[in-house]
Design a protein around this motif. Structure first.
Motif, mmCIF file in Angstrom:
data_model
loop_
_atom_site.group_PDB
_atom_site.id
_atom_site.type_symbol
_atom_site.label_atom_id
_atom_site.label_comp_id
_atom_site.label_asym_id
_atom_site.label_seq_id
_atom_site.Cartn_x
_atom_site.Cartn_y
_atom_site.Cartn_z
ATOM 1 N N VAL A 14 50.572 -23.599 12.184
ATOM 2 C CA VAL A 14 49.309 -23.998 12.824
ATOM 3 C C VAL A 14 49.011 -25.470 12.574
ATOM 4 C CG1 VAL A 14 46.811 -23.626 12.877
ATOM 5 C CG2 VAL A 14 48.358 -21.670 12.846
ATOM 6 N N ALA A 15 49.195 -25.936 11.345
ATOM 7 C CA ALA A 15 48.962 -27.348 11.056
ATOM 8 C C ALA A 15 49.967 -28.246 11.776
ATOM 9 C CB ALA A 15 49.015 -27.596 9.549
ATOM 10 N N ASP A 16 51.178 -27.737 11.994
ATOM 11 C CA ASP A 16 52.218 -28.534 12.653
ATOM 12 C C ASP A 16 51.961 -28.673 14.153
ATOM 13 O OD1 ASP A 16 53.636 -28.868 10.283
ATOM 14 O OD2 ASP A 16 54.722 -26.981 10.559
ATOM 15 N N VAL A 67 45.344 -23.500 24.828
ATOM 16 C CA VAL A 67 44.785 -22.513 23.907
ATOM 17 C C VAL A 67 43.954 -23.242 22.860
ATOM 18 C CG1 VAL A 67 45.287 -20.740 22.168
ATOM 19 C CG2 VAL A 67 46.656 -20.860 24.257
ATOM 20 N N VAL A 68 42.734 -22.750 22.628
ATOM 21 C CA VAL A 68 41.860 -23.271 21.580
ATOM 22 C C VAL A 68 41.661 -22.163 20.563
ATOM 23 C CG1 VAL A 68 39.592 -24.221 21.009
ATOM 24 C CG2 VAL A 68 40.688 -24.808 23.196
ATOM 25 N N GLY A 69 41.992 -22.446 19.312
ATOM 26 C CA GLY A 69 41.828 -21.467 18.245
ATOM 27 C C GLY A 69 40.555 -21.713 17.473
ATOM 28 N N GLY A 70 39.639 -20.741 17.480
ATOM 29 C CA GLY A 70 38.373 -20.865 16.760
ATOM 30 C C GLY A 70 37.218 -21.097 17.700
ATOM 31 N N VAL A 111 44.552 -15.117 14.611
ATOM 32 C CA VAL A 111 45.741 -15.963 14.645
ATOM 33 C C VAL A 111 46.505 -15.808 13.335
ATOM 34 C CG1 VAL A 111 46.577 -18.343 14.749
ATOM 35 C CG2 VAL A 111 44.688 -17.612 16.235
ATOM 36 N N THR A 112 47.806 -15.551 13.434
ATOM 37 C CA THR A 112 48.648 -15.400 12.242
ATOM 38 C C THR A 112 49.645 -16.542 12.083
ATOM 39 O OG1 THR A 112 50.232 -14.027 13.483
ATOM 40 C CG2 THR A 112 48.444 -12.886 12.310
ATOM 41 N N VAL A 130 44.824 -26.518 20.573
ATOM 42 C CA VAL A 130 43.782 -27.180 19.788
ATOM 43 C C VAL A 130 43.294 -26.194 18.727
ATOM 44 C CG1 VAL A 130 41.518 -28.287 19.836
ATOM 45 C CG2 VAL A 130 43.090 -28.559 21.774
ATOM 46 N N TRP A 131 43.158 -26.674 17.488
ATOM 47 C CA TRP A 131 42.741 -25.797 16.397
ATOM 48 C C TRP A 131 41.396 -26.239 15.826
ATOM 49 C CZ3 TRP A 131 43.572 -21.160 14.643
ATOM 50 C CH2 TRP A 131 43.135 -20.804 13.350
#
Length: 376
Positions: A113-115, A144-147, A210-211, A231-232
């Motif tokens: 996720v950070a990468d 895709v937007v996570g969160g 998200v895993t 985007v996270w």
């Protein structure tokens, strides 16, 4: 007597600005921040679609502050026992300090996720998201937007609007591990925000944990969501200077007798025992309470023959009572005032006044006009 404000976000700049008029001349005020500008963070998502907004939402600290000394450097650590701040370019001793370092994006050690996930905390982040999204629009791809906190909601809405403006056939998906968008906020607000996202063309998926992520897909418990832009905005952690932690402070907002923590740098439980959500509104209100209390403490220390003489001044407790909440979703907005929910033009006008009000409070009238024009 030296009072140090670490960080110049909403909490830090508001606090320093108020201390300039509340502290006696014998007290020196030092503001430390990595950047020489203040960022109106809750408008950062606008830069994804409107790059010119960047000029309206960045304020040079030397323009916003009159009396305080600004040091542009990184805070590396804080020794509260010695009352000393370790900086990238030296050390800084203090008599009183306020830790206003904000928060960083939390990736929770989720593989990949950070990468692959683009955060949204700084201007450079917004510009990178824009460039990536424009490439995705060119090939009618997937975003895709996570969160689905406020930041995730706003950037998802902005990306959907950007795709519409480009007449691109782009799928924008917003993932949230909890059962609602804006999960920390009132139910009526959650419902209205979800409706606005759906109307904007965003595919909202709640109960979607998200895993991890690869270069092609965001991985969930039982499936994957392909993407071209990822985007996270899935959470926050404390500053590196605090070891990534966000310490808990209660109604007095103090880590110890000489050190306060204000804004997203801490997890705040107010004087009524209520957890305070991480938000600009909370940070600004906390800064007001701390400015009052630091004024009393500093005057007491300077006037006493011995700092132990007499009774310590009584400090105001912090109680958070937000009049409502507001979030933009592309060209729409959702606002609550008490039990009432507003959308459309009234909500957009309220959204414009929030940033304008903050800028005017630190004397940036020219940027008030620029921001209102961009918002409306």
């Amino acid at each position: 007597m030296r009072v140090v404000v670490l960080g110049a976000g909403y909490a830090g700049l508001t606090l320093a600005h108020r201390l300039e008029s509340r502290l006696p001349d014998a007290a020196d005020i030092v503001v430390v921040d990595e950047s020489d500008t203040h960022l109106v963070q809750h408008e950062l998502h606008r830069v994804v679609r409107r790059p010119a907004v960047a000029d309206a939402i960045t304020v040079p600290l030397d323009d916003a502050l009159d009396r305080a000394t600004v040091r542009t450097t990184r805070v590396e650590g804080i020794d509260r026992d010695a009352r000393r701040v370790r900086l990238a370019d030296g050390v800084l001793d203090y008599d009183y300090a306020a830790v206003c370092l904000g928060a960083e994006t939390a990736f929770y050690d989720l593989p990949g996720v950070a990468d692959h996930g683009l955060p949204l905390k700084r201007l450079d982040h917004a510009r990178e998201i824009r460039e990536d999204a424009l490439d995705t629009c060119e090939r009618d791809g997937r975003i895709v937007v996570g969160g689905a906190g406020l930041s995730g909601v706003q950037v998802a809405g902005e990306l959907a609007a950007l795709a519409d403006e480009r007449d691109a056939d782009v799928d924008v998906t917003l993932l949230e591990r909890q059962d609602s968008v804006a999960p920390a906020f009132p139910e009526a607000f959650q419902t209205a925000v979800r409706d606005a996202l759906v109307a904007a063309g965003v595919d909202v998926r709640t109960d979607a944990r998200v895993t991890g992520a690869t270069g092609e897909a965001v991985e969930l418990d039982d499936s994957g969501v392909p993407y071209d832009t990822f985007v996270w905005t899935g959470g926050i952690r404390g500053s590196d200077a605090l070891g990534g932690d966000r310490p808990v402070v209660r109604g007095d907002l103090r880590l110890d007798d000489r050190t306060f923590a204000v804004g997203d740098a801490a997890r705040v439980v107010d004087a009524d025992g209520d957890a305070v959500p991480a938000s600009a509104a909370a940070a600004i209100r906390e800064a007001g309470t701390v400015a009052t209390n630091l004024g009393r403490l500093v005057r007491h220390a300077l006037e006493a023959d011995d700092e132990t003489d007499g009774f310590a001044p009584r400090l105001d407790p912090f109680r958070f009572d937000a009049p409502g909440w507001i979030v933009s979703v592309g060209d729409d907005a959702v606002a609550t005032v008490g039990p009432k929910v507003f959308t459309g033009a009234p909500a957009r006008a309220m959204k414009a006044t929030v940033g304008a009000g903050h800028l005017s409070s630190v004397g940036e009238i020219t940027r008030v006009v620029e921001l209102a024009r961009e918002e409306l």
